[in-house]
Enzyme design. Sequence first.
Site, PDB file in Angstrom:
ATOM      1  N   GLN A 182       0.740  -1.231   0.116  1.00  0.00           N
ATOM      2  CA  GLN A 182      -0.007  -0.145  -0.009  1.00  0.00           C
ATOM      3  C   GLN A 182       0.994   1.166  -0.150  1.00  0.00           C
ATOM      4  O   GLN A 182       0.383   2.473  -0.349  1.00  0.00           O
ATOM      5  CB  GLN A 182      -0.904   0.185   1.224  1.00  0.00           C
TER       6      GLN A 182
ATOM      7  N   HIS B 192       0.713  -9.014   5.110  1.00  0.00           N
ATOM      8  CA  HIS B 192      -0.271  -8.308   5.060  1.00  0.00           C
ATOM      9  C   HIS B 192      -1.204  -8.400   3.610  1.00  0.00           C
ATOM     10  O   HIS B 192      -0.923  -7.440   2.777  1.00  0.00           O
ATOM     11  CB  HIS B 192       0.076  -6.906   5.381  1.00  0.00           C
TER      12      HIS B 192
ATOM     13  N   ASN C 276     -10.211  -2.232  13.716  1.00  0.00           N
ATOM     14  CA  ASN C 276     -11.817  -1.844  14.338  1.00  0.00           C
ATOM     15  C   ASN C 276     -12.095  -0.702  13.307  1.00  0.00           C
ATOM     16  O   ASN C 276     -11.327   0.348  13.577  1.00  0.00           O
ATOM     17  CB  ASN C 276     -12.224  -1.737  15.638  1.00  0.00           C
ATOM     18  N   TYR C 277     -13.139  -0.659  12.586  1.00  0.00           N
ATOM     19  CA  TYR C 277     -13.686   0.411  11.983  1.00  0.00           C
ATOM     20  C   TYR C 277     -15.071   0.542  11.990  1.00  0.00           C
ATOM     21  O   TYR C 277     -15.588   1.946  12.078  1.00  0.00           O
ATOM     22  CB  TYR C 277     -13.190   0.434  10.363  1.00  0.00           C
ATOM     23  N   TYR C 278     -15.667  -0.429  12.088  1.00  0.00           N
ATOM     24  CA  TYR C 278     -17.228  -0.332  11.704  1.00  0.00           C
ATOM     25  C   TYR C 278     -18.136  -0.809  12.808  1.00  0.00           C
ATOM     26  O   TYR C 278     -17.662  -1.512  13.633  1.00  0.00           O
ATOM     27  CB  TYR C 278     -17.742  -1.154  10.457  1.00  0.00           C
TER      28      TYR C 278
ATOM     29  N   GLU D  42      -5.304  -1.054  13.951  1.00  0.00           N
ATOM     30  CA  GLU D  42      -5.992  -0.150  12.895  1.00  0.00           C
ATOM     31  C   GLU D  42      -7.149   0.558  13.590  1.00  0.00           C
ATOM     32  O   GLU D  42      -8.026  -0.445  13.815  1.00  0.00           O
ATOM     33  CB  GLU D  42      -6.214  -0.974  11.422  1.00  0.00           C
TER      34      GLU D  42
END
Length: 505
Positions: free
Chosen positions: A43, A141, A328-330, A392
């Site tokens: 990335q 990754h 964790n984002y959502y 993250e």
Amino acid sequence: MLRPFFLLIFLLNLAASALTAVEYTKNDFPPGFIFGSGTSAYQVEGAANEDGRTPSIWDTFAHAGNVLGNGDIACDEYHKYKEDVKLMAKTGLDAYRFSISWSRLIPNGRGPVNPKGLQYYNNLINELISYGIQPHVTLHHSDLPQALEDEYGGWINRMIVKDFTAYADVCFREFGDRVSYWTTVNEPNGFVMIGYDFGIGPPKRCSSSFNNCSRGNSSTEPYMAVHHLLLAHASVAGLYKKNYQDKQHGYIGLSIFSFGAFPLTNSKEDAIATQRYFDFLIGWVANPLVYGDYPKIMKQNAGSRLPAFTDHESQQIKGSADFIGVINYYTVYIKDNPSSLKQKHRDWSADTATKFFFKQDTAASSNEPLSLQIVLEYFKQVYGNPPIYIHENGLATPRNSSLEDISRVEYLHAYIGIVLDTVRNGSNTRGYFVWSFLDVFELLDGYKSSYGLYYVDRDDPDLKRYPKLSAHWYSQFLKGRSVRSDEVFSLEKNISSLSYDLDSQ
């Protein structure tokens, strides 16, 4: 009777308005608590075809047109790492989380080490240490060498365990004298769901009815791949503990993708379904690490499609992680869906016997910052409160939106406050990494959106970096300034008066 965790959900919802710390400083966290930011090799590095690097499954996926753009150049950190590390130091990062490109270090997946790849990672690690920044290294990754995918199918073949262990051995031997935090695999559950079940990520394996995949089986391969990822982690962790840990005094773990899940309704059925969903999502990886086996409900619903651990393998994997990384984002909202178990050909999603509804977290939403708190409390209650690093957490915005990313500042303020509250409530969380340091090539939508603290101008041949408002805010926090929720909204007006020099390169 419902498991006690759902009483916890009820109490968290009840107290939502009072939970988030409104004013805090970095010094309010325990001594030694780590704050950083992260990227991953494909990335951010670029130089995809330089100095002996060979393609990974991510190169193949991107070049097939499955996502907007590719990582051939990305942020060009391969050539600009000194500039970026200097920027990290100016920002005030304690640590930088990055991954090693297996196909850059060992181009054929096994065999000779690439001297140029070895030199690059030595240079990056040394540069970080020279500025007092801890390197936190991930070994895999989402970028398995394409050579191994072509030879034997990569993660769906047990042969991968031996090759991954040999690769990790090289990394420990060459970098372990300076690296103290090793993550074997980044989110095996998330990697497998999108790559082997839904077919929307590398290596794009799925049943043809899912996403026009040319190969794969969504009913069996996700379970096979995670099984081999866990065995590979256990093998590598065993190697590290046996041959390196006493001398290098480091730690080894792996990260788990998570949602903060809430029942869609107040019904008993949705509450039980939410627990079942946690077992399938988090327990798929965490249960073997802590208890040596998959959750009972997974074995019941997936049946013979879920591989079994031998007694020896169970002992090998149990307790193999010194820490767990949380991604964790959502938030998702779970509805019971028992009819999915009647499908003739079931995948992981059908086996959960749930339907889920999700949206990206925003600080303005009433439950959203609780997403991370629910997950951290879940690890404390169900898995014995292991050491946790939040690997993250961040907010996506359109790539070319304003540098004054007030929504990201609000998000970070709310989530870091939640982490502080959770630590004060006894969580064994030891670090927090914002995703991402730069606007990187994103897995699901390439260059359409960004999570970065720093904007990367892709129209500039030099790919100049520009700090966003969130970079200024995070830097102030990292350098000890008190941050308040009522100041978040005024920060945009005061951007020109910030004293931290992040704009000069």
